[in-house]
Design a protein around this motif. Sequence first.
Motif, PDB file in Angstrom:
ATOM      1  N   THR A  35      11.711 -13.767  22.063  1.00 37.27           N
ATOM      2  CA  THR A  35      11.399 -13.729  20.633  1.00 37.27           C
ATOM      3  C   THR A  35      12.635 -14.176  19.859  1.00 37.27           C
ATOM      4  N   VAL A  36      12.388 -14.875  18.763  1.00 34.42           N
ATOM      5  CA  VAL A  36      13.500 -15.255  17.895  1.00 34.42           C
ATOM      6  C   VAL A  36      14.141 -13.986  17.336  1.00 34.42           C
ATOM      7  N   CYS A  37      13.311 -12.980  17.087  1.00 38.40           N
ATOM      8  CA  CYS A  37      13.782 -11.732  16.476  1.00 38.40           C
ATOM      9  C   CYS A  37      14.905 -11.094  17.289  1.00 38.40           C
ATOM     10  N   SER A  38      14.684 -10.935  18.601  1.00 38.50           N
ATOM     11  CA  SER A  38      15.714 -10.264  19.404  1.00 38.50           C
ATOM     12  C   SER A  38      16.824 -11.227  19.773  1.00 38.50           C
ATOM     13  N   LYS A  41      19.230 -11.666  17.074  1.00 35.28           N
ATOM     14  CA  LYS A  41      19.704 -10.356  16.585  1.00 35.28           C
ATOM     15  C   LYS A  41      19.375 -10.194  15.098  1.00 35.28           C
ATOM     16  N   CYS A  42      18.148 -10.495  14.760  1.00 34.74           N
ATOM     17  CA  CYS A  42      17.746 -10.457  13.346  1.00 34.74           C
ATOM     18  C   CYS A  42      17.847  -9.032  12.803  1.00 34.74           C
ATOM     19  N   PRO A  43      18.433  -8.880  11.629  1.00 35.13           N
ATOM     20  CA  PRO A  43      18.611  -7.534  11.061  1.00 35.13           C
ATOM     21  C   PRO A  43      17.303  -6.846  10.686  1.00 35.13           C
ATOM     22  N   ASN A  44      16.215  -7.598  10.617  1.00 35.52           N
ATOM     23  CA  ASN A  44      14.954  -7.013  10.150  1.00 35.52           C
ATOM     24  C   ASN A  44      14.040  -6.572  11.284  1.00 35.52           C
ATOM     25  N   ILE A  45      14.554  -6.594  12.508  1.00 36.14           N
ATOM     26  CA  ILE A  45      13.693  -6.463  13.682  1.00 36.14           C
ATOM     27  C   ILE A  45      12.884  -5.159  13.706  1.00 36.14           C
ATOM     28  N   ALA A  46      13.502  -4.031  13.377  1.00 38.75           N
ATOM     29  CA  ALA A  46      12.759  -2.768  13.441  1.00 38.75           C
ATOM     30  C   ALA A  46      11.622  -2.765  12.429  1.00 38.75           C
ATOM     31  N   GLU A  47      11.920  -3.276  11.238  1.00 34.16           N
ATOM     32  CA  GLU A  47      10.898  -3.300  10.189  1.00 34.16           C
ATOM     33  C   GLU A  47       9.752  -4.239  10.558  1.00 34.16           C
ATOM     34  N   CYS A  48      10.099  -5.470  10.992  1.00 35.23           N
ATOM     35  CA  CYS A  48       9.048  -6.448  11.311  1.00 35.23           C
ATOM     36  C   CYS A  48       8.210  -5.987  12.486  1.00 35.23           C
ATOM     37  N   TRP A  49       8.861  -5.594  13.570  1.00 35.94           N
ATOM     38  CA  TRP A  49       8.105  -5.169  14.749  1.00 35.94           C
ATOM     39  C   TRP A  49       7.294  -3.914  14.457  1.00 35.94           C
ATOM     40  N   GLY A  52       4.138  -4.946  13.193  1.00 35.87           N
ATOM     41  CA  GLY A  52       3.337  -5.800  14.073  1.00 35.87           C
ATOM     42  C   GLY A  52       3.537  -7.283  13.812  1.00 35.87           C
ATOM     43  N   THR A  53       4.731  -7.663  13.342  1.00 37.18           N
ATOM     44  CA  THR A  53       5.060  -9.063  13.082  1.00 37.18           C
ATOM     45  C   THR A  53       6.252  -9.487  13.940  1.00 37.18           C
ATOM     46  N   ALA A  54       6.189 -10.691  14.511  1.00 38.40           N
ATOM     47  CA  ALA A  54       7.342 -11.209  15.258  1.00 38.40           C
ATOM     48  C   ALA A  54       7.317 -12.730  15.238  1.00 38.40           C
ATOM     49  N   THR A  55       8.449 -13.337  15.572  1.00 38.24           N
ATOM     50  CA  THR A  55       8.554 -14.794  15.620  1.00 38.24           C
ATOM     51  C   THR A  55       8.832 -15.238  17.055  1.00 38.24           C
ATOM     52  N   LEU A  56       8.049 -16.197  17.527  1.00 36.18           N
ATOM     53  CA  LEU A  56       8.209 -16.743  18.871  1.00 36.18           C
ATOM     54  C   LEU A  56       8.604 -18.216  18.775  1.00 36.18           C
ATOM     55  N   VAL A 275      17.173 -11.619   3.957  1.00 35.67           N
ATOM     56  CA  VAL A 275      15.851 -12.237   4.139  1.00 35.67           C
ATOM     57  C   VAL A 275      15.956 -13.456   5.055  1.00 35.67           C
ATOM     58  N   ARG A 276      15.056 -13.515   6.048  1.00 35.73           N
ATOM     59  CA  ARG A 276      14.862 -14.705   6.877  1.00 35.73           C
ATOM     60  C   ARG A 276      13.505 -15.273   6.501  1.00 35.73           C
ATOM     61  N   SER A 277      13.247 -16.529   6.876  1.00 38.26           N
ATOM     62  CA  SER A 277      12.008 -17.120   6.358  1.00 38.26           C
ATOM     63  C   SER A 277      10.768 -16.395   6.850  1.00 38.26           C
ATOM     64  N   SER A 278      10.875 -15.647   7.964  1.00 37.34           N
ATOM     65  CA  SER A 278       9.699 -14.927   8.465  1.00 37.34           C
ATOM     66  C   SER A 278       9.691 -13.450   8.073  1.00 37.34           C
ATOM     67  N   TYR A 279      10.603 -13.034   7.211  1.00 38.62           N
ATOM     68  CA  TYR A 279      10.649 -11.628   6.796  1.00 38.62           C
ATOM     69  C   TYR A 279       9.508 -11.339   5.828  1.00 38.62           C
ATOM     70  N   ARG A 280       8.791 -10.245   6.112  1.00 46.00           N
ATOM     71  CA  ARG A 280       7.630  -9.853   5.299  1.00 46.00           C
ATOM     72  C   ARG A 280       6.564 -10.935   5.245  1.00 46.00           C
TER      73      ARG A 280
HETATM   74 FE1  SF4 Z   1      11.621 -11.591  13.536  1.00 45.31          FE
HETATM   75 FE2  SF4 Z   1      11.563 -13.037  11.294  1.00 45.31          FE
HETATM   76 FE3  SF4 Z   1      11.273 -10.407  11.196  1.00 45.31          FE
HETATM   77 FE4  SF4 Z   1      13.626 -11.438  11.788  1.00 45.31          FE
HETATM   78  S1  SF4 Z   1      12.556 -11.642   9.825  1.00 45.31           S
HETATM   79  S2  SF4 Z   1      12.630  -9.734  12.854  1.00 45.31           S
HETATM   80  S3  SF4 Z   1      13.036 -13.251  12.992  1.00 45.31           S
HETATM   81  S4  SF4 Z   1       9.851 -11.851  12.169  1.00 45.31           S
END
Ligand code: SF4
Length: 291
Positions: A35-38, A41-49, A52-56, A275-280
């Motif tokens: 996953t791009v998230c892990s 080392k995206c700072p938003n990982i706990a919140e996104c996961w 139920g959201t993640a980036t592959l 914020v990353r482009s896939s956050y929220r």
């Molecule tokens: Fe994954 Fe994007 Fe959320 Fe970061 S912001 S944890 S890359 S879905």
Amino acid sequence: IPDVGRKPDWLRVRLPTGAKFQEIMDIVRSHKLATVCSESKCPNIAECWGRGTATLMLMGSVCTRACKFCSVNTGNPHGWLDADEPANVADAVALMGLRYVVLTSVDRDDLPDLGAGHYAACIRAIHARMPDTAVEALTPDFQGRHELVAQVLDAGLATYAQNLETVKRLTHPVRDARAGYETTLDVLKFAKGHAPQTVSKTSLMLGLGETEGEIEQALDDMRAADVDVVTMGQYMRPTKNHLPVQRFVTPDEFQRYRELALGKGFLEVVSGPLVRSSYRAERVLEHNNVG
Ligand code: SF4
Ligand code: SF4
């Protein structure tokens, strides 16, 4: 060129916690899912996961382009593709129990269709396996070729994203020489016209030396291209070989840009230092009657 120095407090990240996050992290580790998230080392990982959201990431880890802000390796994969990836990606979405998945990739200028067919195959495989999971594709620019953008959209997307990354004046040096400000806007406009029910989205990194006036111009240009959603976050330099951070934009400024953008009619604006482009990203599902 020196960086602006030490990170301000608002960029300090807490260690991720939460039962849902731990559960998904165990699955990711035991199945060796990428996953791009892990990996970033995206700072938003706990919140996104937790939501139920993640980036592959699709199509490998070698990019045919060399943007000055990005740490992905540059090279020529000579047409290599993993034929099992669509099935594996669908498995990953099922194992992680994702409700919203973001698919992204390196640029693959070496492939005759620039990777569009592979995106479409991955999207279709996810729909077949997980019909209730919404899919976002954050794609390369496909060299501005509309028929390739259409191929990806026709596979069925909740959201189509392509990142403008920065304001017009800074596009070069920030992005690879083959990328273009106008090309990205044109692709986004085409996407909205081709699939009005799909949310269109783009993103800006701030702190690269852009002025407020240039940010406002970029927001106006996005709206002129019928972009629905914009995200804005702080640029962070991946290594000393990448462009230096010119400035740390304060949380208050991010909030001001959010209000500015909302006033221009965007459906959703996500703006903040981390914020990353896939956050929220899944927030778009709350909006009805898109287009
Ligand atoms: Fe994954 Fe994007 Fe959320 Fe970061 S912001 S944890 S890359 S879905
Ligand atoms: Fe990185 Fe994308 Fe640029 Fe490739 S095209 S170098 S993956 S930002």
